[in-house]
Scaffold this motif. Structure first.
Motif, PDB file in Angstrom:
ATOM      1  N   LEU A 218       0.829  -1.203   0.000  1.00 54.25           N
ATOM      2  CA  LEU A 218       0.000   0.000   0.000  1.00 54.25           C
ATOM      3  C   LEU A 218       0.867   1.257   0.000  1.00 54.25           C
ATOM      4  N   GLU A 219       1.913   1.251   0.814  1.00 51.72           N
ATOM      5  CA  GLU A 219       2.792   2.416   0.912  1.00 51.72           C
ATOM      6  C   GLU A 219       3.561   2.660  -0.383  1.00 51.72           C
ATOM      7  N   ALA A 220       3.784   1.597  -1.156  1.00 53.09           N
ATOM      8  CA  ALA A 220       4.508   1.726  -2.426  1.00 53.09           C
ATOM      9  C   ALA A 220       3.557   1.642  -3.621  1.00 53.09           C
ATOM     10  N   PHE A 221       2.264   1.833  -3.356  1.00 54.85           N
ATOM     11  CA  PHE A 221       1.234   1.573  -4.372  1.00 54.85           C
ATOM     12  C   PHE A 221       1.496   2.297  -5.688  1.00 54.85           C
ATOM     13  N   ASP A 222       1.854   3.564  -5.640  1.00 51.79           N
ATOM     14  CA  ASP A 222       1.954   4.356  -6.862  1.00 51.79           C
ATOM     15  C   ASP A 222       2.998   3.827  -7.837  1.00 51.79           C
ATOM     16  N   GLY A 223       4.002   3.105  -7.335  1.00 51.39           N
ATOM     17  CA  GLY A 223       5.016   2.557  -8.219  1.00 51.39           C
ATOM     18  C   GLY A 223       4.894   1.066  -8.437  1.00 51.39           C
ATOM     19  N   SER A 224       3.775   0.493  -8.020  1.00 51.51           N
ATOM     20  CA  SER A 224       3.594  -0.954  -8.070  1.00 51.51           C
ATOM     21  C   SER A 224       2.858  -1.407  -9.319  1.00 51.51           C
ATOM     22  N   PRO A 225       2.879  -2.708  -9.622  1.00 49.27           N
ATOM     23  CA  PRO A 225       2.097  -3.239 -10.743  1.00 49.27           C
ATOM     24  C   PRO A 225       0.600  -2.967 -10.614  1.00 49.27           C
ATOM     25  N   LEU A 226       0.103  -2.810  -9.391  1.00 49.17           N
ATOM     26  CA  LEU A 226      -1.315  -2.519  -9.213  1.00 49.17           C
ATOM     27  C   LEU A 226      -1.649  -1.150  -9.783  1.00 49.17           C
ATOM     28  N   ALA A 227      -0.787  -0.173  -9.503  1.00 46.48           N
ATOM     29  CA  ALA A 227      -1.026   1.181 -10.036  1.00 46.48           C
ATOM     30  C   ALA A 227      -0.902   1.189 -11.545  1.00 46.48           C
ATOM     31  N   ARG A 228       0.011   0.410 -12.085  1.00 42.92           N
ATOM     32  CA  ARG A 228       0.158   0.363 -13.552  1.00 42.92           C
ATOM     33  C   ARG A 228      -1.059  -0.262 -14.204  1.00 42.92           C
ATOM     34  N   ARG A 229      -1.705  -1.216 -13.507  1.00 45.43           N
ATOM     35  CA  ARG A 229      -2.943  -1.787 -14.037  1.00 45.43           C
ATOM     36  C   ARG A 229      -4.061  -0.742 -14.003  1.00 45.43           C
ATOM     37  N   ALA A 230      -4.053   0.080 -12.959  1.00 42.74           N
ATOM     38  CA  ALA A 230      -5.126   1.067 -12.804  1.00 42.74           C
ATOM     39  C   ALA A 230      -4.974   2.247 -13.736  1.00 42.74           C
ATOM     40  N   ALA A 231      -3.757   2.505 -14.212  1.00 39.44           N
ATOM     41  CA  ALA A 231      -3.493   3.696 -15.032  1.00 39.44           C
ATOM     42  C   ALA A 231      -4.267   3.667 -16.345  1.00 39.44           C
TER      43      ALA A 231
END
Length: 231
Positions: A218-231
């Protein structure tokens, strides 16, 4: 199973393993299996059991007991494990940051699917502990898959339930069996250390990234694969 999303086209999403990933239960399962084996006269070290948590019951028993055993005992060992683990249901707790991570994924527009191969009663107990049904797109249980991990059936069922495509979905899990199952469907896995499996083992299995627990992700969310999926 919850309904699928109604947005046009195929949404992007994340499949979450539950035991050990979102619920702090890996060691409870280890102890329950240890007692179950002992009840049937098998002395199986907890260290061996723990490494296999996340694998389906039949496969786990096969890995831990001799091939020439009386297999008529297998079902009763599995049933004993289930009964012993159920004692802990009232005290199940989320792993650190699990609830907040699920809600963050939903806020970012990701379809959130719980991809559990536990039975319906166990999944219900874990959902009660998480209390996030309002952000879930779908949930799978053992009845949704013919074969359990490391076979990919439960993830295939979760993709279908969430209206997702493998290439637009990432898996979050704590066991090497999550990683192996996801790879068989062409999905990347973010590995978590919350189930007690090392970064080295999860990366060796193919995890694309590793975090200590959901809070670290969660703390690293913006640089994680989850954020890339959401982009």
């Amino acid at each position: 199973m919850l309904g699928t999303m109604s947005t046009p086209g195929s949404p992007r999403g994340v499949l979450f393993d539950v035991d050990g990933t979102l619920i702090d239960s890996s060691y409870l399962h280890t102890v329950a299996w240890w007692h179950a084996f002992n009840q049937k006269g098998w002395d199986v070290p907890m260290s061996r059991i723990h490494r296999l948590i996340g694998m389906g019951s039949e496969q786990l028993i096969d890995e831990l007991l001799p091939a020439d055993r009386d297999r008529d005992q297998d079902a009763s060992i599995g049933d004993a494990h289930g009964s012993l683990f159920s004692v802990h249901w009232p005290g199940l707790t989320p792993t650190r940051g699990a609830v907040e991570l699920l809600r963050r994924c939903a806020e970012e527009g990701l379809a959130v699917v719980l991809a559990s191969s536990s039975n319906a009663a166990e999944v219900a107990a874990m959902r009660t502990a998480l209390d996030v049904d309002d952000v879930l797109t779908a949930v799978t249980t053992a009845t949704d898959a013919e074969h359990s991990k490391p076979e990919p059936d439960i993830f295939a069922a979760a993709l279908e339930a969430g209206g997702l495509r493998a290439e637009e979905t990432v898996v979050v899990g704590d066991a090497r069996w999550d990683v192996v199952a996801a790879r068989r469907l062409g999905m990347d896995t973010v590995g978590l250390g919350s189930g007690g499996i090392s970064e080295a083992e999860l990366r060796e299995a193919g995890a694309v990234e590793y975090y200590a627990d959901p809070q670290a992700l969660l703390e690293a969310f913006d640089g994680s694969p989850l954020a890339r999926r959401a982009a």
